[in-house]
Design an enzyme around this catalytic site. Sequence first.
Site, PDB file in Angstrom:
ATOM      1  CG  ASP A  13      -4.269 -12.405 -53.265  1.00  0.00           C
ATOM      2  OD1 ASP A  13      -4.094 -13.198 -52.190  1.00  0.00           O
ATOM      3  OD2 ASP A  13      -4.122 -13.194 -54.421  1.00  0.00           O
ATOM      4  CB  SER A  14      -0.026 -13.185 -52.039  1.00  0.00           C
ATOM      5  OG  SER A  14      -0.804 -14.013 -52.585  1.00  0.00           O
ATOM      6  CE1 TYR A  45       2.346 -11.925 -49.452  1.00  0.00           C
ATOM      7  CE2 TYR A  45       0.222 -11.679 -48.453  1.00  0.00           C
ATOM      8  CZ  TYR A  45       1.306 -11.135 -48.875  1.00  0.00           C
ATOM      9  OH  TYR A  45       1.220  -9.646 -49.016  1.00  0.00           O
ATOM     10  N   GLY A  46       1.862 -18.477 -48.844  1.00  0.00           N
ATOM     11  CA  GLY A  46       1.483 -19.738 -48.170  1.00  0.00           C
ATOM     12  C   GLY A  46       2.849 -20.404 -47.849  1.00  0.00           C
ATOM     13  CB  CYS A  77      -5.008 -13.001 -49.477  1.00  0.00           C
ATOM     14  SG  CYS A  77      -3.609 -14.161 -49.112  1.00  0.00           S
ATOM     15  CG  ASN A  78      -8.917 -18.064 -47.873  1.00  0.00           C
ATOM     16  OD1 ASN A  78      -9.909 -18.544 -47.188  1.00  0.00           O
ATOM     17  ND2 ASN A  78      -9.097 -17.770 -49.162  1.00  0.00           N
ATOM     18  CB  THR A  79      -2.135 -17.077 -46.815  1.00  0.00           C
ATOM     19  OG1 THR A  79      -2.619 -17.899 -47.741  1.00  0.00           O
ATOM     20  CG2 THR A  79      -1.127 -17.682 -45.869  1.00  0.00           C
ATOM     21  CB  CYS A 191      -6.164 -20.603 -51.524  1.00  0.00           C
ATOM     22  SG  CYS A 191      -5.072 -19.856 -52.545  1.00  0.00           S
ATOM     23  CB  THR A 192      -8.600 -15.476 -53.080  1.00  0.00           C
ATOM     24  OG1 THR A 192      -7.264 -15.165 -52.924  1.00  0.00           O
ATOM     25  CG2 THR A 192      -9.612 -15.171 -51.894  1.00  0.00           C
TER      26      THR A 192
END
Length: 264
Positions: A13-14, A45-46, A77-79, A191-192
């Site tokens: 993840d970010s 990241y978003g 991470c969804n993004t 978003c996680t």
Amino acid sequence: MEPAPDSPILLFDSGLGGLSVLAELRRELPDAPIIYAADIAGLPYGEKTEAEIAARVAGLLGRMSERFGPRLICIACNTASTIALGMVRNVLHVPIVGTVPAIKPAAAVTQTGTIGLLGTAATIRQAYVDDLEARFAADNRLIRYAAPGLVGAAETKLRGGRPDDAVFADAIAGLRRQPDGENIDTVVLACTHFPLVEEELRAAIGPEVTFIHGAEGIARRIASLTLGQQFQRNGPDRAIATGEIDSALVNTLAQYGLENVAQF
Ligand code: DGL
């Protein structure tokens, strides 16, 4: 070929959002060796462009695969998933599990037919999300809202700080004030980071709304893809992070059983 028993599952993840997936993964696979990777230097990241995110994620995952030989990578991470999943799958010869907005399960539970979706600015504009909406929620109304403030709030909370309550109220108001927003009965936490502040979001929205996120489903998917494989841990699970590793970060990761933290 079967992976070596100590070959890890890499969760990426970010920042600390992927810890919401880690918690579920441990419930499913308590013996699996795990490396948690946080691209702290790239957070958030978003707010980045698609090209920046794709290049960063593909580059880091390529180097991490070479270094750690994971049996499976989960982009927690969804993004990153909605932008780079296809590309990363094309270049890496490791099974990759993505984390994409849980629109399908939300459509299965909504009674009013009006679903809210909170994500990062980059996630909510993705064609990937348009496609999920068309496939699984065509008969519903999906109201999207970018709530980037929740990412920082979750990071602050996890590091022992106190996020500003206004951030949660603003995120919920951003959904409610859109046409039909008052009918939302189900909200996708896309978003996680967001399940980590579910309590605060719950206080802002009230008891009657259902929150849906993908962490449990992702953990089950990883368990099914690794079914029958041997697991052996040679010590406590590890975390790797880009950017600065301070004591608050080390303490938080230790609370999740990630006792060995190194710079990447
Ligand atoms: N945790 C990431 C996600 O699921 C986003 C956080 C960020 O903006 O970096 O989308």
